[in-house]
Design an enzyme around this catalytic site. Structure first.
Site, PDB file in Angstrom:
ATOM      1  N   ARG A  36       5.381 -10.575 -10.674  1.00 50.11           N
ATOM      2  CA  ARG A  36       4.174 -10.303 -11.405  1.00 50.11           C
ATOM      3  C   ARG A  36       4.848 -10.232 -12.901  1.00 50.11           C
ATOM      4  NH1 ARG A  36       1.566  -4.743  -8.778  1.00 50.11           N
ATOM      5  NH2 ARG A  36       1.472  -5.774  -6.505  1.00 50.11           N
TER       6      ARG A  36
ATOM      7  N   ARG B 150      10.110  -1.874 -14.202  1.00 49.84           N
ATOM      8  CA  ARG B 150       8.772  -2.581 -14.454  1.00 49.84           C
ATOM      9  C   ARG B 150       9.488  -4.027 -14.767  1.00 49.84           C
ATOM     10  NH1 ARG B 150       3.666  -0.945 -17.148  1.00 49.84           N
ATOM     11  NH2 ARG B 150       2.269  -2.763 -16.535  1.00 49.84           N
TER      12      ARG B 150
ATOM     13  N   ASP C  22      -1.405   7.575  -5.285  1.00 50.02           N
ATOM     14  CA  ASP C  22       0.130   7.228  -5.833  1.00 50.02           C
ATOM     15  C   ASP C  22       0.694   8.237  -5.598  1.00 50.02           C
ATOM     16  OD1 ASP C  22      -0.729   4.702  -6.752  1.00 50.02           O
ATOM     17  OD2 ASP C  22      -0.576   4.953  -8.765  1.00 50.02           O
TER      18      ASP C  22
ATOM     19  N   ASN D  72       2.714   3.524  -3.259  1.00 46.91           N
ATOM     20  CA  ASN D  72       1.080   3.707  -2.932  1.00 46.91           C
ATOM     21  C   ASN D  72       0.845   3.747  -1.481  1.00 46.91           C
ATOM     22  OD1 ASN D  72       0.548   1.119  -2.482  1.00 46.91           O
ATOM     23  ND2 ASN D  72       0.726   0.738  -4.459  1.00 46.91           N
TER      24      ASN D  72
ATOM     25  N   CYS E 146       0.251  -7.816   1.409  1.00 41.31           N
ATOM     26  CA  CYS E 146      -0.707  -7.756   2.492  1.00 41.31           C
ATOM     27  C   CYS E 146      -1.622  -8.827   2.472  1.00 41.31           C
ATOM     28  CB  CYS E 146      -1.467  -6.352   2.039  1.00 41.31           C
ATOM     29  SG  CYS E 146      -2.006  -6.146   0.500  1.00 41.31           S
TER      30      CYS E 146
ATOM     31  N   GLU F  19       5.999  -3.669   2.620  1.00 42.42           N
ATOM     32  CA  GLU F  19       4.540  -3.508   2.642  1.00 42.42           C
ATOM     33  C   GLU F  19       4.250  -3.184   3.980  1.00 42.42           C
ATOM     34  OE1 GLU F  19       1.848  -5.342   0.311  1.00 42.42           O
ATOM     35  OE2 GLU F  19       0.035  -4.189   1.092  1.00 42.42           O
TER      36      GLU F  19
ATOM     37  N   GLU G 258       5.154   5.698 -10.938  1.00 41.20           N
ATOM     38  CA  GLU G 258       4.562   5.397  -9.557  1.00 41.20           C
ATOM     39  C   GLU G 258       5.553   4.612  -8.795  1.00 41.20           C
ATOM     40  OE1 GLU G 258       1.741   2.220  -9.046  1.00 41.20           O
ATOM     41  OE2 GLU G 258       2.614   2.633  -6.680  1.00 41.20           O
TER      42      GLU G 258
ATOM     43  N   GLU H  17       4.769  -9.479 -16.075  1.00 40.41           N
ATOM     44  CA  GLU H  17       4.482  -8.289 -16.899  1.00 40.41           C
ATOM     45  C   GLU H  17       4.385  -8.201 -18.426  1.00 40.41           C
ATOM     46  OE1 GLU H  17       3.593  -5.374 -15.595  1.00 40.41           O
ATOM     47  OE2 GLU H  17       4.047  -5.338 -13.623  1.00 40.41           O
TER      48      GLU H  17
ATOM     49  N   ARG I 210      11.796   0.842  -7.340  1.00 39.14           N
ATOM     50  CA  ARG I 210      10.892   2.181  -7.898  1.00 39.14           C
ATOM     51  C   ARG I 210      11.668   3.228  -7.400  1.00 39.14           C
ATOM     52  NH1 ARG I 210       5.885   1.220 -10.296  1.00 39.14           N
ATOM     53  NH2 ARG I 210       6.307  -0.613 -11.683  1.00 39.14           N
TER      54      ARG I 210
ATOM     55  N   CYS J  16      -2.794  -0.365   3.429  1.00 35.15           N
ATOM     56  CA  CYS J  16      -1.535  -0.934   3.233  1.00 35.15           C
ATOM     57  C   CYS J  16      -0.630   0.212   2.415  1.00 35.15           C
ATOM     58  CB  CYS J  16      -1.601  -2.188   2.767  1.00 35.15           C
ATOM     59  SG  CYS J  16      -1.925  -2.339   0.976  1.00 35.15           S
TER      60      CYS J  16
HETATM   61  N1  SER Z   1      -1.281  -4.085  -1.922  1.00 34.66           N
HETATM   62  C1  SER Z   1      -0.821  -3.027  -2.722  1.00 34.66           C
HETATM   63  C2  SER Z   1      -0.273  -2.858  -3.881  1.00 34.66           C
HETATM   64  O1  SER Z   1      -0.330  -4.260  -4.469  1.00 34.66           O
HETATM   65  C3  SER Z   1       0.004  -2.038  -1.916  1.00 34.66           C
HETATM   66  O2  SER Z   1       1.349  -2.836  -1.724  1.00 34.66           O
HETATM   67  O3  SER Z   1       0.064  -2.067  -4.723  1.00 34.66           O
HETATM   68 ZN    ZN Z   2      -1.361  -4.319   0.047  1.00 34.19          ZN
END
Ligand code: SER
Ligand code: ZN
Length: 501
Positions: free
Chosen positions: A333, A344, A414, A435, A303, A352, A432, A335, A467, A460
């Site tokens: 990310r 994960r 979530d 979201n 986003c 998104e 999760e 982790e 997942r 968003c």
């Molecule tokens: N921006 C939100 C998130 O990082 C939804 O994508 O989870």
């Molecule tokens: Zn987002």
């Protein structure tokens, strides 16, 4: 609040002969200050005039910031002395600046922040700054420092408290086909291979096809019917975008940073090339000579770049609500300890959708999204899942810890799936896998997005393909014959894959 500032003006020449004028100027400025801010008690005092220096002390109680008075005095005094005596102001030195304020709760442990000493006594905090530059005062650092102290103390109280979580809805129990960890099984079957670096995976045809099916279902069953249009964004995100969204202060330890070469001039790279040819090793010292400090990172959520694309734009009422989605940018990310299987990971694939519109449009859209998602999880996946209000992701991702209230208009929902391999429904952690958020005008303001007439909100939803796949497989197993008919209508059989000897 109590502010106590000691500063010192240096003039271009000796001012001792115009001491009287100087005192008058300061006492006028003082009166002016008291008049303008009569509710706050403020006082400017000269405590010394010496050669070309004027030493001042400004004290105020309330919200008035003495450093603002100091900057105003610099302006008007400069003008007046320039006109009358051709004397200019060389510089201001702020020797000592004490700021005292009260907190709602007393700090549980010592607080430290950059640029200042922090002392506390009960709920009373004092920030002490020394030798502060004029630039520093102008940049509004002081107010942000006060905010940072308050946040740190608030966070001390949230630490250890569980995350906010409030159930909204639960499906009925579904009998799982099996209770194994799908990742382990898929690795054994050769569908999956641990990637070449930490937290990454190589998806062989079978699981690749399952991930693509998840994507197809999300697009055909949720996004297309609601009128979402696809956009394609860059997955390299410059820091100025994350500065605006708050990610840079929230998760600097979770980004994958992108470094550009400083040059593509082959001559500059020649030694690195030669070393590589001869040693067949990587000379990191040589490499570093031609790399720049990162100014960007790999997409963390899609986003932010979508908001950036609307930065400063005025959107026609006809285009509202804006409904777009990106399915191209891969997210990364770091982790670290949290990695597990393909659920994960450090690198993941997701769609998104982002929506921008009036409050009513977005609340209405949320209902429709919920309806479509429910349809997918109930009728196509036949999942056991639930929904809950949680701490909004933008708070978590801005490094803020807690939130105690359910916010019905804005906030994050979530979607969580029961993972039989992790244990009992009650005791195990559910996954999760989706979201959905409405964020009010937070990013609209941050990126200065406008409409012709309407007040805009945005939101968003993060559709993680890994997942979705793992939630489905954890309950339904790896044998397509046992999959629910809704899913089979999208995927009847698996690709035959590759056999290894
Ligand atoms: N921006 C939100 C998130 O990082 C939804 O994508 O989870
Ligand atoms: Zn987002």
């Amino acid at each position: 609040m109590r502010f106590d500032l000691e500063a010192h003006f240096t003039f271009s020449s000796d001012i001792s002969s115009i001491k009287k004028d100087m005192e008058k100027f300061i006492s006028d400025a003082n009166e002016d200050l008291i008049k303008k801010h009569y509710k706050e008690i403020a006082n400017i005092e000269i405590f010394k005039i010496e050669k070309n220096s004027l030493f001042l002390n400004i004290v105020s109680y309330g919200n008035f910031r003495p450093h603002n008075a100091l900057l105003q005095i610099k302006n008007s005094l400069g003008k007046e002395l320039g006109k009358k005596y051709h004397i200019g102001i060389r510089e201001i030195d702020i020797h000592d600046y004490k700021i005292e304020f009260g907190l709602e709760q007393k700090p549980l442990k010592d607080i430290s922040i950059p640029f200042a000493k922090v002392k506390s006594k009960g709920k009373q905090v004092t920030i002490i700054l020394q030798n502060v530059s004029e630039e520093f005062l102008r940049r509004n650092y002081i107010d942000r420092m006060i905010k940072v102290v308050k946040e740190k103390v608030e966070n001390q109280y949230y630490e250890g408290k569980g995350e906010f979580w409030e159930s909204i809805w639960e499906s009925e129990e579904k009998k799982p086909i099996w209770a194994k960890d799908p990742t382990e099984e898929m690795v054994d079957l050769g569908w999956l291979k641990q990637g070449p670096t930490k937290g990454k995976w190589f998806y062989r045809p079978q699981i690749a096809a399952i991930l693509r099916t998840m994507e197809e279902i999300a697009i055909n069953e949720v996004l297309k019917p609601l009128g979402f249009q696809e956009i394609i964004e860059s997955y390299v995100v410059p820091f100025d975008i994350w500065l605006k969204t708050g990610h840079l202060e929230g998760m600097p330890g979770e980004f994958y940073y992108v470094a550009e070469p400083t040059t593509r001039d082959v001559e500059k790279w020649q030694r690195f090339i030669d070393l590589t040819k001869i040693t067949k090793e990587i000379s990191f010292d040589e490499l570093n000579k031609n790399l720049s400090t990162p100014h960007a990172g790999i997409c963390y959520a899609q986003c932010p770049v979508i908001y950036w694309s609307f930065k400063g734009k005025t959107i026609s009422e006809k285009s509202l609500p804006i409904l777009v989605y990106d399915k191209t940018a891969v997210s990364a990310r770091y982790e670290s300890g949290g990695r597990h299987g393909i659920e994960r990971v450090d690198e993941f694939h997701r769609i998104e959708p982002v929506y921008i519109g009036t409050r009513e449009q977005l609340l209405n859209l949320r209902e429709k999204l919920l309806e479509r998602y429910k349809h997918v999880f109930n009728n196509i996946f036949d999942l056991e899942w639930r929904m809950a209000w949680v701490t909004p992701w933008y708070m978590q991702q801005a490094g803020k810890i807690g939130d105690d209230s359910i916010q019905q208009d804005t906030g994050t929902i979530d979607f969580e799936a029961y993972m039989p391999y992790r244990g009992s429904r009650k005791e195990s952690e559910w996954l999760e896998f989706l979201n959905l958020s409405i964020l009010g005008d937070k990013y609209i303001k941050a990126f200065n997005i406008k409409a012709q007439k309407s007040e805009l909100w945005s939101g968003c939803s993060g559709i993680g393909l890994e997942r979705w796949a793992i939630a489905f497989l954890a309950q339904k197993g790896l044998d397509p014959k046992k999959w629910p008919p809704g899913f089979k209508s999208y995927m009847k059989e698996l690709p035959k894959g590759i056999e290894f000897l």
